[in-house]
Motif scaffolding. Structure first.
Motif, mmCIF file in Angstrom:
data_model
loop_
_atom_site.group_PDB
_atom_site.id
_atom_site.type_symbol
_atom_site.label_atom_id
_atom_site.label_comp_id
_atom_site.label_asym_id
_atom_site.label_seq_id
_atom_site.Cartn_x
_atom_site.Cartn_y
_atom_site.Cartn_z
ATOM 1 N N THR A 191 0.851 -1.196 0.000
ATOM 2 C CA THR A 191 0.000 0.000 0.000
ATOM 3 C C THR A 191 0.883 1.241 0.000
ATOM 4 O O THR A 191 1.874 1.306 0.733
ATOM 5 N N VAL A 192 0.514 2.219 -0.828
ATOM 6 C CA VAL A 192 1.219 3.507 -0.852
ATOM 7 C C VAL A 192 0.247 4.574 -0.360
ATOM 8 O O VAL A 192 -0.819 4.772 -0.956
ATOM 9 N N ILE A 193 0.607 5.247 0.726
ATOM 10 C CA ILE A 193 -0.247 6.322 1.259
ATOM 11 C C ILE A 193 0.149 7.618 0.560
ATOM 12 O O ILE A 193 1.251 8.134 0.746
ATOM 13 N N ALA A 194 -0.773 8.122 -0.285
ATOM 14 C CA ALA A 194 -0.495 9.337 -1.057
ATOM 15 C C ALA A 194 -1.734 10.226 -1.006
ATOM 16 O O ALA A 194 -2.229 10.684 -2.034
ATOM 17 N N ALA A 195 -2.235 10.430 0.201
ATOM 18 C CA ALA A 195 -3.521 11.098 0.367
ATOM 19 C C ALA A 195 -3.360 12.545 0.818
ATOM 20 O O ALA A 195 -4.242 13.113 1.464
ATOM 21 N N GLY A 196 -2.230 13.161 0.484
ATOM 22 C CA GLY A 196 -2.029 14.581 0.766
ATOM 23 C C GLY A 196 -2.265 14.893 2.227
ATOM 24 O O GLY A 196 -1.790 14.186 3.128
ATOM 25 N N ALA A 197 -3.032 15.953 2.492
ATOM 26 C CA ALA A 197 -3.253 16.435 3.861
ATOM 27 C C ALA A 197 -3.951 15.400 4.733
ATOM 28 O O ALA A 197 -3.894 15.472 5.961
ATOM 29 N N VAL A 213 -2.565 22.690 5.247
ATOM 30 C CA VAL A 213 -2.218 24.125 5.153
ATOM 31 C C VAL A 213 -3.105 24.714 4.057
ATOM 32 O O VAL A 213 -2.909 24.452 2.872
ATOM 33 N N LYS A 214 -4.093 25.482 4.480
ATOM 34 C CA LYS A 214 -5.109 25.981 3.547
ATOM 35 C C LYS A 214 -4.538 27.000 2.564
ATOM 36 O O LYS A 214 -3.741 27.857 2.942
ATOM 37 N N GLY A 215 -4.970 26.908 1.313
ATOM 38 C CA GLY A 215 -4.597 27.910 0.308
ATOM 39 C C GLY A 215 -5.802 28.262 -0.537
ATOM 40 O O GLY A 215 -6.507 27.372 -1.011
ATOM 41 N N GLU A 216 -6.041 29.566 -0.708
ATOM 42 C CA GLU A 216 -7.135 30.012 -1.587
ATOM 43 C C GLU A 216 -6.532 30.541 -2.891
ATOM 44 O O GLU A 216 -5.485 31.196 -2.860
ATOM 45 N N ILE A 217 -7.210 30.249 -3.998
ATOM 46 C CA ILE A 217 -6.772 30.801 -5.284
ATOM 47 C C ILE A 217 -7.972 31.408 -6.010
ATOM 48 O O ILE A 217 -9.133 31.089 -5.704
ATOM 49 N N GLU A 260 -2.958 28.036 8.573
ATOM 50 C CA GLU A 260 -3.069 26.774 9.320
ATOM 51 C C GLU A 260 -4.460 26.810 9.947
ATOM 52 O O GLU A 260 -4.658 27.437 10.989
ATOM 53 N N ALA A 261 -5.438 26.214 9.284
ATOM 54 C CA ALA A 261 -6.834 26.344 9.723
ATOM 55 C C ALA A 261 -7.523 24.987 9.742
ATOM 56 O O ALA A 261 -8.719 24.891 9.483
ATOM 57 N N GLY A 262 -6.776 23.927 9.994
ATOM 58 C CA GLY A 262 -7.377 22.598 10.003
ATOM 59 C C GLY A 262 -7.903 22.240 8.621
ATOM 60 O O GLY A 262 -7.320 22.634 7.606
ATOM 61 N N PHE A 263 -9.022 21.491 8.598
ATOM 62 C CA PHE A 263 -9.539 21.001 7.320
ATOM 63 C C PHE A 263 -10.612 21.933 6.744
ATOM 64 O O PHE A 263 -11.540 21.482 6.097
ATOM 65 N N ASP A 264 -10.475 23.207 6.968
ATOM 66 C CA ASP A 264 -11.420 24.208 6.460
ATOM 67 C C ASP A 264 -11.113 24.518 4.989
ATOM 68 O O ASP A 264 -10.001 24.940 4.667
ATOM 69 N N THR A 265 -12.103 24.317 4.103
ATOM 70 C CA THR A 265 -11.880 24.646 2.689
ATOM 71 C C THR A 265 -12.881 25.692 2.182
ATOM 72 O O THR A 265 -13.161 25.768 0.986
ATOM 73 N N GLU A 266 -13.399 26.495 3.118
ATOM 74 C CA GLU A 266 -14.301 27.562 2.668
ATOM 75 C C GLU A 266 -13.476 28.775 2.234
ATOM 76 O O GLU A 266 -12.559 29.209 2.935
#
Ligand code: GLY
Length: 363
Positions: A191-197, A213-217, A260-266
């Motif tokens: 198994t290869v763990i490649a699941a990013g964050a 690490v949240k990023g907005e574009i 650094e906002a946890g799993f927030d993607t808003e």
């Protein structure tokens, strides 16, 4: 249920690149409820180890340059175009200019000298840059890729190579098995763990090593009459980094915030405002572009900004923590994972990314 071959957990650019590479000589299943999305879908697409570098991160620079050298062949195999115009780097205030001087001096000591320019000289090379820019650098070797074209190329290549896409969600990886959300267990080989964050939650060794690490574009469209960008433009605006990456046609990607906002993607109003304000100070014409999309993704941060690529225990490897460099590092990561699984030596530059630098591992 069981899969006889290798299971790759995560279908972003890293997981897909690994799956395509492995599928040349073994059976591969890629486990992801939404492949080709996540941070890879939101990425700027800069392949820019030199302009991402900083004193103290020499291993990352070497790794990035080694991966950049693989990009032309990687892109050609996938039928994806590369932009080769290079990067114009701009500094707004005196402190920003001092930071660029530190970067340029550092690169010179490593034998990677870059052209230092006044604001006027930078504007001659990249006319879209405005008069507030104080100084800059030109970095001709940087490349850029359209991340979404890349993802389409990888998904097609994976399908052609016979990769099985399984859209269930992995929860825990153990030697010889993957437990899914809901409790079902898949038996498998490697198994290869490649699941990013999300990799940090999949194996106890990664618990404190990978963080979101949240990023907005923003995606913008050049309206008739605006001066188009001829290079990727990166800038420091009162120490905040901003980049503008032109795409084929009239599209432009403007990024990126970093929190650094946890799993927030808003996407936040403040993030959009900050990006537009900073970008307009560097490229004043940006105010005339149409705004077509806002999006947020989660980079996979690591403790030292180097990724984690290597074995965790027999039958379990990790390829995660690529932080700001996921697209850049995809070709070398895929080559390294293929070599490790085949019992061969990986490219030498990848040794610095061994997870054993942080946690005990078993081979
Ligand atoms: N590679 C650019 C970013 O992470 O925003």
């Amino acid at each position: 249920m069981s899969y006889s071959g290798t299971v790759v957990v995560g279908g972003g650019v890293i997981g897909l690149s690994i799956a395509v590479r492995l599928a040349a000589d073994r059976s591969v299943t890629l486990l992801d409820p939404a492949p080709a999305r996540g941070a890879s879908w939101v990425a700027g697409g800069m392949l820019a180890p030199v302009t991402e570098s900083w004193p103290g991160e020499e291993d990352l620079l070497e790794l990035g340059c080694a991966s950049l050298a693989r990009w032309p062949e990687f892109a050609a195999d996938l039928g994806v175009e590369l932009r080769t115009d290079g990067t114009a780097v701009a500094a707004l205030d005196a402190a920003d200019a001092a930071q660029l001087d530190i970067l340029a001096d550092h690169l010179a000591t490593l034998g990677r000298a870059v052209d230092r320019l006044t604001g006027r000289e930078l504007r001659k090379r990249e006319p879209a840059v405005g008069p507030s820019v104080r100084s800059g650098l030109m970095v001709p070797g940087d490349l850029a890729v359209d991340n979404r074209e890349l993802l389409r190329g990888l998904v097609s290549a994976a399908a052609r190579a016979g990769v099985t896409f399984d859209r269930r969600c992995a929860q825990v990886v153990e030697p010889g098995s993957v437990r899914l959300a809901g409790g079902e267990v898949i038996r498998c080989g490697t198994t290869v763990i490649a699941a990013g964050a999300w990799s940090g939650g999949l194996h106890p060794a990664l618990d404190q090593l990978v963080r979101p690490v949240k990023g907005e574009i923003l995606r913008l469209r050049a309206r008739p009459g605006v001066l188009p960008l001829t290079h990727t433009v990166r800038a420091l605006v009162e120490s905040r980094p901003v980049y503008l990456v032109p795409r084929k046609g009239d599209e432009l990607v403007l990024g990126a915030t970093q929190y650094e906002a946890g799993f927030d993607t808003e996407v936040t109003a403040g993030g959009v405002h900050r990006l537009l304000d900073d970008a307009e100070r560097v490229v004043p014409g940006i105010a005339e572009y149409g705004l077509t999309e806002t999006a947020a993704g989660l980079r996979a941060g690591s403790r030292d900004n180097l990724p984690l690529v290597g074995p965790l225990e027999p039958g379990v490897l990790v390829a995660a923590g690529h932080h700001r460099n996921g697209l850049l590092l995809a070709p070398i990561t895929a080559a390294a994972v293929r070599a490790m699984i085949a019992g061969e030596d990986p490219p030498a530059e990848v040794l610095a990314a061994d997870p054993a630098r942080h946690v005990p591992t078993r081979r």
